[in-house]
Design an enzyme around this catalytic site. Structure first.
Site, mmCIF file in Angstrom:
data_model
loop_
_atom_site.group_PDB
_atom_site.id
_atom_site.type_symbol
_atom_site.label_atom_id
_atom_site.label_comp_id
_atom_site.label_asym_id
_atom_site.label_seq_id
_atom_site.Cartn_x
_atom_site.Cartn_y
_atom_site.Cartn_z
ATOM 1 N N SER A 71 0.769 -1.169 -0.020
ATOM 2 C CA SER A 71 0.136 -0.099 0.105
ATOM 3 C C SER A 71 0.865 1.218 -0.068
ATOM 4 O O SER A 71 1.816 1.391 -0.774
ATOM 5 C CB SER A 71 -0.778 -0.124 1.170
ATOM 6 O OG SER A 71 -2.054 1.032 1.304
ATOM 7 N N GLU A 373 -12.215 6.277 6.676
ATOM 8 C CA GLU A 373 -11.420 6.521 7.578
ATOM 9 C C GLU A 373 -10.832 7.890 6.964
ATOM 10 O O GLU A 373 -10.840 8.309 5.724
ATOM 11 C CB GLU A 373 -10.107 5.739 7.446
ATOM 12 C CG GLU A 373 -10.544 4.308 7.980
ATOM 13 C CD GLU A 373 -9.312 3.564 8.315
ATOM 14 O OE1 GLU A 373 -9.057 2.804 9.285
ATOM 15 O OE2 GLU A 373 -8.386 3.077 7.060
ATOM 16 N N ALA A 374 -10.263 8.796 7.953
ATOM 17 C CA ALA A 374 -9.995 10.188 7.449
ATOM 18 C C ALA A 374 -8.730 10.090 6.394
ATOM 19 O O ALA A 374 -8.668 11.057 5.531
ATOM 20 C CB ALA A 374 -9.461 10.990 8.795
ATOM 21 N N PRO A 500 -1.663 1.950 19.660
ATOM 22 C CA PRO A 500 -0.439 1.075 18.844
ATOM 23 C C PRO A 500 -0.682 0.931 17.482
ATOM 24 O O PRO A 500 -2.001 0.469 17.145
ATOM 25 C CB PRO A 500 -0.348 -0.008 19.768
ATOM 26 C CG PRO A 500 -1.589 -0.272 20.323
ATOM 27 C CD PRO A 500 -2.353 0.805 20.372
ATOM 28 N N SER A 501 0.253 1.148 16.523
ATOM 29 C CA SER A 501 -0.070 1.018 14.961
ATOM 30 C C SER A 501 -0.106 -0.238 14.669
ATOM 31 O O SER A 501 0.279 -1.270 15.587
ATOM 32 C CB SER A 501 1.253 1.473 14.275
ATOM 33 O OG SER A 501 1.230 1.042 13.099
ATOM 34 N N THR A 503 0.507 -1.445 11.725
ATOM 35 C CA THR A 503 1.266 -1.866 10.595
ATOM 36 C C THR A 503 2.742 -1.473 10.712
ATOM 37 O O THR A 503 3.535 -1.843 9.870
ATOM 38 C CB THR A 503 0.785 -0.875 9.173
ATOM 39 O OG1 THR A 503 1.034 0.508 9.633
ATOM 40 C CG2 THR A 503 -0.679 -1.282 8.992
ATOM 41 N N ARG A 508 0.927 5.625 17.819
ATOM 42 C CA ARG A 508 0.500 6.906 16.949
ATOM 43 C C ARG A 508 -0.191 7.747 18.030
ATOM 44 O O ARG A 508 -1.007 7.476 18.952
ATOM 45 C CB ARG A 508 -0.573 6.594 15.905
ATOM 46 C CG ARG A 508 0.141 5.404 14.967
ATOM 47 C CD ARG A 508 -0.393 5.860 13.507
ATOM 48 N NE ARG A 508 -0.079 4.767 12.678
ATOM 49 C CZ ARG A 508 1.296 4.963 12.053
ATOM 50 N NH1 ARG A 508 2.123 5.947 12.165
ATOM 51 N NH2 ARG A 508 1.694 3.921 11.071
HETATM 52 C C1 16G Z 1 -3.747 -0.425 6.935
HETATM 53 C C2 16G Z 1 -5.445 -0.342 6.895
HETATM 54 C C3 16G Z 1 -5.899 1.002 7.245
HETATM 55 C C4 16G Z 1 -5.603 1.714 8.468
HETATM 56 C C5 16G Z 1 -4.212 1.624 8.444
HETATM 57 C C6 16G Z 1 -3.760 2.182 9.836
HETATM 58 C C7 16G Z 1 -6.755 -1.843 5.471
HETATM 59 C C8 16G Z 1 -7.230 -1.989 4.321
HETATM 60 N N1 16G Z 1 -5.764 -0.913 5.755
HETATM 61 O O1 16G Z 1 -3.362 0.450 6.061
HETATM 62 O O2 16G Z 1 -7.481 1.024 6.974
HETATM 63 O O3 16G Z 1 -6.216 3.134 8.515
HETATM 64 O O4 16G Z 1 -3.478 0.233 8.432
HETATM 65 O O5 16G Z 1 -2.321 2.040 10.091
HETATM 66 O O6 16G Z 1 -7.507 -2.271 6.461
HETATM 67 P P1 16G Z 1 -1.691 2.175 11.451
HETATM 68 O O7 16G Z 1 -2.483 0.848 12.397
HETATM 69 O O8 16G Z 1 -0.407 1.850 11.121
HETATM 70 O O9 16G Z 1 -1.982 3.297 11.974
HETATM 71 ZN ZN ZN Z 2 -3.633 1.255 0.269
#
Ligand code: 16G
Ligand code: ZN
Length: 544
Positions: A71, A373-374, A500-501, A503, A508
């Protein structure tokens, strides 16, 4: 079609598992949107997700999708996620299987696969077909091959669509399982272009849109969509790596524009012209422009959701149709957007945890559920029973009402219901602006955002933070929520949360207040508190 397999062929699986061996220390979990990490550490995960997709396909007796993308992450990263039969994210119980399968040693793979077969009562005689696709990352070709090796090792059939946006793969998977056996990239373009052309028959003067494609897969795919749309809109594709040789997501794309609140690299903007950005796999969309003083104005996922709600509500009223209309947001939604939806439009608003699966699920509680989502990921879901009601209204004798119902029906068909889709959402925005004869100025004036700030804090272990109430409050570590509450109380219209993130290895922080200075200051103070109470590492973060 695949030949039927009545038992797991240990030799074949183990032989290929050796080729895609797991580095001994690697431990990963299926996160918010699948596995993500440095591309050169993921080969074994992709192979194993090929294996898992075969079991999922046999279990659901349907086609499953596997998308290779990270992504909006940097080009050096990659990721993989499974897509369920109706284009939804993988069912959560299976995320647990995915994590286990990803982390066992090579010698335990067969045991783990048999475990899943037993727990889910899977008949191995079932056929398995998997649709695969990938983004433009250089690593995606080899990692797609790892997925296909996993599929082959368990006797599944893979159909590789090659380069595709994530929403395109969701769409074809969903359409195929709904009986459209010729579901293809071409049918995607035909469907959305036809719906758009019946909404926008002639282009208006203001309909030039410059689209930053983040140097990703969105660029060639948008060109193709554009060829199908013909003359009802003018699109200029910007940050198309094929032309400019820019790096994927580097200083461009929806995430960059949203977080930095500034234009992507190389874009010279004019006041009140229309600009938008996709992310690297084209499932997020944000718009932006400049006002007459050249201030940057962002029209993010909250503004898109508000525009959709405003338009759908109007069409419902014109068609004299009742519907339970709701908007689903996350804690990141700007407070002004929530107030606008609740107080001005009188629409029901729900707040859920970050991650598309949570929003999508909640949206299905409504006859028409708009979720965003924003950050720009979102779509609209419609209940099947309500869709029938709408269809019956289109044939009623009152012509005005029937026409409004038809307009709503066509509007809903320009939206990719399976998942948030930058291309189809962009068409939906353009169709609404055209119908209302609005530009970005009128759209942006729906409400004024509260200034906000996002930050990230590096900590030794982000799981020390636990949240509740759709991530709006923390329950651990102790003292953190009390600290945040007393900081927030010092600011006009203050609001802040930390999570907590899912990804990245960070915590955050989000803060909003009456002025940008105050939002920055609140974000700084909350970040510092997180650093102190949750084991911050490295330098203390500070807003510039
Ligand atoms: C991923 C999610 C997105 C979310 C983001 C948060 C999907 C397809 N994508 O990109 O929706 O806003 O993670 O990231 O679910 P974070 O947990 O690192 O803040
Ligand atoms: Zn994406």
């Amino acid at each position: 079609m695949a030949s039927a397999v009545t038992s797991i062929n240990d030799i074949k699986v183990l032989k290929l598992a050796e080729v895609h061996a797991k580095p001994s220390k690697s431990m990963m979990s299926y996160g918010t949107a699948g596995f993500r990490g440095k591309a050169n550490e993921l080969d074994h995960i992709f192979f194993r997700m090929g294996l898992l997709a075969v079991l999922r396909s046999k279990c659901k007796k349907a086609v499953i999708g596997v998308m290779v993308t990270a992504s909006h992450n940097p080009e050096e990263d990659n990721g993989v996620k499974l897509i369920d039969p109706h284009g939804e994210m993988l069912q959560q119980e299976w995320e647990v299987y995915a994590t286990k399968l990803a982390n066992v040693g090579n010698d335990e793979i067969i045991k783990e696969l048999n475990n899943i077969v037993k727990l889910e009562n899977i008949s191995l005689e079932e056929q398995a077909t998997i649709f695969t696709a990938r983004d433009t990352r250089p690593s995606s070709i080899a990692l797609s091959q790892a997925v296909k090796d996993g599929i082959a090792a368990l006797g599944g059939t893979s159909k590789d669509f090659g380069l595709m946006t994530t929403p395109q793969l969701h769409y074809v998977t969903c359409m195929f399982n709904c009986g459209e056996t010729d579901a293809s990239e071409e049918s995607y373009y035909t469907h959305f272009a036809d719906a758009f052309k019946s909404l926008v028959k002639e282009k208006s003067d203001s309909s030039i849109v410059t689209v930053d494609c983040a140097n990703g897969v969105g660029a060639p795919k948008l060109q193709k969509l554009y060829e199908h749309i013909g003359g009802s809109i003018d699109l200029v594709v910007h940050n198309n790596a094929e032309v400019g040789n820019g790096k994927l997501n580097e200083n461009c794309g929806a995430d960059y524009v949203k977080i930095q609140q500034q234009a992507p690299v190389g874009l010279n903007m004019e006041p009140y012209h229309r600009y938008c950005s996709f992310d690297g796999d084209a499932d997020r969309l944000v718009y932006y422009t400049l006002d007459s003083d050249c201030n940057f104005i962002l029209l993010d996922g909250d503004k898109i959701a508000s525009l959709f709600a405003h338009h759908i509500q109007e069409l419902l009223a014109d068609a004299k149709l009742e519907a339970k209309l709701g908007v689903v947001q996350t804690a990141y939604a700007n407070g002004s957007s929530t107030n606008f939806l609740k107080d001005k439009l009188k629409v029901e608003v729900a707040c859920v945890k970050t991650g598309v699966k949570h929003l999508h699920h909640k949206a299905q509680d409504f006859d028409i559920g708009i979720y965003f989502e924003a950050n720009g990921h979102g779509t609209v879901t419609v209940k099947e029973s309500w869709r029938k009601l709408l269809a019956s209204k289109t044939t009623q004798t009152n012509e005005d009402e029937a026409n409004a119902a038809k307009r709503l029906q066509t509007f809903l068909s320009v939206i990719n219901e399976a998942v948030g889709d930058a291309m189809s959402d962009m068409l939906a925005v353009e169709a609404i602006l055209h119908a209302k004869d609005w530009g970005v100025r009128e759209w942006s004036a729906l409400y004024t955002e509260l200034p906000n700030r996002q930050m990230k804090v590096k900590v030794a272990d982000r799981t020390v933070i636990e949240t509740t109430d759709a991530e709006t409050r923390t329950v651990k570590p102790s003292g953190l929520q009390d600290g945040i509450d007393s900081l927030v109380a010092q600011y006009v219209n203050g609001r802040s949360f930390v999570r907590p993130s899912g990804t990245e290895d960070v915590v955050r922080v989000y803060a909003e207040s009456d002025t940008q200075e105050n939002a920055n200051s609140l974000a700084d103070k909350v970040s510092s508190l997180v650093y102190d109470l949750a084991g911050g590492t490295g330098e203390k973060p500070k807003c510039s």
